[in-house]
Write a protein that holds these residues in place. Sequence first.
Motif, PDB file in Angstrom:
ATOM      1  N   GLY A  94      -7.847  -5.013   0.738  1.00  0.00           N
ATOM      2  CA  GLY A  94      -7.532  -3.604   0.519  1.00  0.00           C
ATOM      3  C   GLY A  94      -8.411  -2.695   1.359  1.00  0.00           C
ATOM      4  O   GLY A  94      -7.931  -1.727   1.960  1.00  0.00           O
ATOM      5  N   TYR A  95      -9.705  -3.018   1.433  1.00  0.00           N
ATOM      6  CA  TYR A  95     -10.618  -2.286   2.318  1.00  0.00           C
ATOM      7  C   TYR A  95     -10.115  -2.349   3.759  1.00  0.00           C
ATOM      8  O   TYR A  95     -10.077  -1.343   4.487  1.00  0.00           O
ATOM      9  N   ASP A  96      -9.764  -3.557   4.187  1.00  0.00           N
ATOM     10  CA  ASP A  96      -9.359  -3.729   5.576  1.00  0.00           C
ATOM     11  C   ASP A  96      -8.056  -3.002   5.872  1.00  0.00           C
ATOM     12  O   ASP A  96      -7.860  -2.484   6.977  1.00  0.00           O
ATOM     13  N   MET A 135      -0.781  10.393  -6.077  1.00  0.00           N
ATOM     14  CA  MET A 135      -1.038  10.273  -4.636  1.00  0.00           C
ATOM     15  C   MET A 135      -0.433   8.979  -4.118  1.00  0.00           C
ATOM     16  O   MET A 135      -0.500   7.945  -4.779  1.00  0.00           O
ATOM     17  N   THR A 136       0.133   9.017  -2.958  1.00  0.00           N
ATOM     18  CA  THR A 136       0.849   7.881  -2.417  1.00  0.00           C
ATOM     19  C   THR A 136      -0.109   6.878  -1.785  1.00  0.00           C
ATOM     20  O   THR A 136      -1.007   7.243  -1.026  1.00  0.00           O
ATOM     21  N   ALA A 137       0.078   5.608  -2.102  1.00  0.00           N
ATOM     22  CA  ALA A 137      -0.699   4.559  -1.456  1.00  0.00           C
ATOM     23  C   ALA A 137      -0.129   4.329  -0.067  1.00  0.00           C
ATOM     24  O   ALA A 137       1.076   4.184   0.094  1.00  0.00           O
ATOM     25  N   ILE A 138      -0.999   4.325   0.929  1.00  0.00           N
ATOM     26  CA  ILE A 138      -0.513   4.143   2.289  1.00  0.00           C
ATOM     27  C   ILE A 138      -0.591   2.693   2.735  1.00  0.00           C
ATOM     28  O   ILE A 138       0.006   2.319   3.733  1.00  0.00           O
ATOM     29  N   SER A 139      -1.341   1.861   2.010  1.00  0.00           N
ATOM     30  CA  SER A 139      -1.504   0.484   2.454  1.00  0.00           C
ATOM     31  C   SER A 139      -1.957  -0.382   1.291  1.00  0.00           C
ATOM     32  O   SER A 139      -2.356   0.115   0.237  1.00  0.00           O
ATOM     33  N   CYS A 140      -1.903  -1.687   1.528  1.00  0.00           N
ATOM     34  CA  CYS A 140      -2.386  -2.622   0.519  1.00  0.00           C
ATOM     35  C   CYS A 140      -2.870  -3.890   1.201  1.00  0.00           C
ATOM     36  O   CYS A 140      -2.604  -4.127   2.386  1.00  0.00           O
ATOM     37  N   GLY A 141      -3.574  -4.703   0.452  1.00  0.00           N
ATOM     38  CA  GLY A 141      -3.999  -6.014   0.914  1.00  0.00           C
ATOM     39  C   GLY A 141      -3.549  -7.052  -0.084  1.00  0.00           C
ATOM     40  O   GLY A 141      -3.665  -6.847  -1.293  1.00  0.00           O
ATOM     41  N   ILE A 142      -3.006  -8.163   0.400  1.00  0.00           N
ATOM     42  CA  ILE A 142      -2.506  -9.224  -0.479  1.00  0.00           C
ATOM     43  C   ILE A 142      -3.261 -10.516  -0.203  1.00  0.00           C
ATOM     44  O   ILE A 142      -3.293 -11.005   0.935  1.00  0.00           O
ATOM     45  N   ASP A 143      -3.863 -11.042  -1.250  1.00  0.00           N
ATOM     46  CA  ASP A 143      -4.467 -12.366  -1.200  1.00  0.00           C
ATOM     47  C   ASP A 143      -3.525 -13.324  -1.899  1.00  0.00           C
ATOM     48  O   ASP A 143      -3.520 -13.433  -3.128  1.00  0.00           O
ATOM     49  N   PHE A 144      -2.667 -13.982  -1.122  1.00  0.00           N
ATOM     50  CA  PHE A 144      -1.761 -15.000  -1.648  1.00  0.00           C
ATOM     51  C   PHE A 144      -2.521 -16.309  -1.641  1.00  0.00           C
ATOM     52  O   PHE A 144      -2.645 -16.980  -0.620  1.00  0.00           O
ATOM     53  N   GLY A 145      -3.061 -16.678  -2.791  1.00  0.00           N
ATOM     54  CA  GLY A 145      -3.914 -17.841  -2.861  1.00  0.00           C
ATOM     55  C   GLY A 145      -3.178 -19.087  -3.309  1.00  0.00           C
ATOM     56  O   GLY A 145      -2.092 -19.022  -3.882  1.00  0.00           O
ATOM     57  N   SER A 191      -4.240 -21.095  -5.667  1.00  0.00           N
ATOM     58  CA  SER A 191      -4.328 -21.155  -7.126  1.00  0.00           C
ATOM     59  C   SER A 191      -4.076 -19.813  -7.788  1.00  0.00           C
ATOM     60  O   SER A 191      -3.401 -19.740  -8.811  1.00  0.00           O
ATOM     61  N   ASN A 192      -4.640 -18.730  -7.215  1.00  0.00           N
ATOM     62  CA  ASN A 192      -4.509 -17.398  -7.798  1.00  0.00           C
ATOM     63  C   ASN A 192      -4.253 -16.375  -6.701  1.00  0.00           C
ATOM     64  O   ASN A 192      -4.652 -16.580  -5.550  1.00  0.00           O
ATOM     65  N   SER A 193      -3.613 -15.270  -7.055  1.00  0.00           N
ATOM     66  CA  SER A 193      -3.292 -14.222  -6.092  1.00  0.00           C
ATOM     67  C   SER A 193      -3.693 -12.855  -6.643  1.00  0.00           C
ATOM     68  O   SER A 193      -3.766 -12.658  -7.865  1.00  0.00           O
ATOM     69  N   THR A 194      -3.944 -11.912  -5.717  1.00  0.00           N
ATOM     70  CA  THR A 194      -4.267 -10.532  -6.080  1.00  0.00           C
ATOM     71  C   THR A 194      -3.651  -9.597  -5.050  1.00  0.00           C
ATOM     72  O   THR A 194      -3.300 -10.008  -3.939  1.00  0.00           O
ATOM     73  N   ILE A 195      -3.541  -8.315  -5.425  1.00  0.00           N
ATOM     74  CA  ILE A 195      -3.103  -7.283  -4.491  1.00  0.00           C
ATOM     75  C   ILE A 195      -3.928  -6.028  -4.761  1.00  0.00           C
ATOM     76  O   ILE A 195      -4.133  -5.643  -5.919  1.00  0.00           O
ATOM     77  N   ALA A 196      -4.445  -5.427  -3.704  1.00  0.00           N
ATOM     78  CA  ALA A 196      -5.246  -4.209  -3.818  1.00  0.00           C
ATOM     79  C   ALA A 196      -4.584  -3.105  -2.998  1.00  0.00           C
ATOM     80  O   ALA A 196      -4.066  -3.359  -1.906  1.00  0.00           O
ATOM     81  N   ILE A 197      -4.578  -1.873  -3.536  1.00  0.00           N
ATOM     82  CA  ILE A 197      -3.950  -0.763  -2.831  1.00  0.00           C
ATOM     83  C   ILE A 197      -4.968   0.312  -2.484  1.00  0.00           C
ATOM     84  O   ILE A 197      -6.009   0.442  -3.119  1.00  0.00           O
ATOM     85  N   ASP A 198      -4.632   1.060  -1.457  1.00  0.00           N
ATOM     86  CA  ASP A 198      -5.426   2.211  -1.008  1.00  0.00           C
ATOM     87  C   ASP A 198      -4.698   3.475  -1.428  1.00  0.00           C
ATOM     88  O   ASP A 198      -3.569   3.730  -1.002  1.00  0.00           O
ATOM     89  N   GLN A 199      -5.339   4.276  -2.271  1.00  0.00           N
ATOM     90  CA  GLN A 199      -4.801   5.577  -2.647  1.00  0.00           C
ATOM     91  C   GLN A 199      -5.840   6.633  -2.317  1.00  0.00           C
ATOM     92  O   GLN A 199      -6.876   6.720  -2.975  1.00  0.00           O
TER      93      GLN A 199
END
Length: 427
Positions: free
Chosen positions: A410-412, A1-11, A13-21
């Motif tokens: 990612g929620y947002d 299933m294709t992810a339509i969006s994501c959220g990026i926390d460019f921190g 010290s640390n970074s993360t990325i969350a996707i919506d599928q």
Amino acid sequence: MTAISCGIDFGTSNSTIAIDQAGTISLVPVEESHVTIPSAIFFRRTDNRALYGRAAVNAFFDRQDGRFMRSLKRVLGTSLMKQGTQVNGTPMNFSIIITAFLRHLKDKADAQAGSSIENVVMGRPVHFVDNDPSADTQAQAELEVIARRIGFKHIDFQYEPIAAAFAHEARISGEKLAIVADLGGGTSDFTVIRLSKQYIHKPDRSSDILANTGVRIGGNDFDKALSLAGIMPELGYRTTYGAKHLEVPLKPFHDLAEWSKVNFLYTPKVLMQTRQLLHESHDKPRYRRLVSVLEQETGHMLLAAAEDAKIALSDEPSHQAIFDFIEPDFVLPIGRQLFEEAIDEQVEQIMDSARACLQQAGVGAADIDLVILTGGSTEVRSVQAAFSQLFPKADIADQNKLSSVGLGLGYDSHYKFGQPRQSATVS
């Protein structure tokens, strides 16, 4: 299933990325199985190839030849973005460096999604730069340009503490008046917000967000304060030189205590000036250590030792910091009391920002039901004690300190670019 969006926390010290599928929000493994990655980059001198995260950190501490950088987020909105830096002898703009790091994150998310993601919510601090609205606007604009450069077509921004609130909301029973404290490496940000499972599907949350405040103080500033108080004096900080007993220049020590400025010290001019002062120093054994750090370009190792001490002092009353990369058998005992005294003023500024958020929201500390602590700096004992003292009756939530902002973004992103949020899965 294709992810339509994501959220990026460019921190910082640390970074993360969350996707919506298809309505499921999940954190992307960005470095082997890790869903967090240190915001670090290392350019190897042999081929200028970039390494990221833990690989970058390991390459540097293995003493591989190249250029190591951390805390890139703190450059946004400052003159350093245009000034750039030297990477293995070649001038490079910081925009290009940050682009490389964020493209690495997007590539990981695209691979998991099976397609190129075009929609993103980028996290941002309440203030990139304190008391400078134009620089704050400039920083967000610079980050938006970078997001478009790596392939995003639809870009929105969200305050990081609000994102952290969204990540916790699904686990809340009933309605809670919460304050979110997001204490990262570069900034401390606060949001007062009403949370409830029933609010998750609301199309507009603006009425639930009562106030936002922030201050440009974070874990990197704690590292610097600890370094200047407990480490730099052993490298000649505030010693004197010459017939007039003048104090040695302080700038090299301050720059050595800050991740984003260390590399600017490795120039022939700085090294020449420092060597000249050594001849007139009244404390040659200590000041010679500074010369050694500059000659060997081990400033990042010095900073890492300060950071390690900070982390250790969250659990232990004292720590033996090892500096054998400066000279053999150089070990320095550092106590928690010294650390807490060094950061006392900064902790108070952080708590002033929290109190200002309450005032803007028109509520008192006693009205808060829930305190959400996120970001690595909330591990510091005196920070935890300050929040417990300010909110003695509130519940404390501190799960997923390093990943809650990314998950909330990612929620947002699903709210802004997809359908009402359904579930969240951490992978």
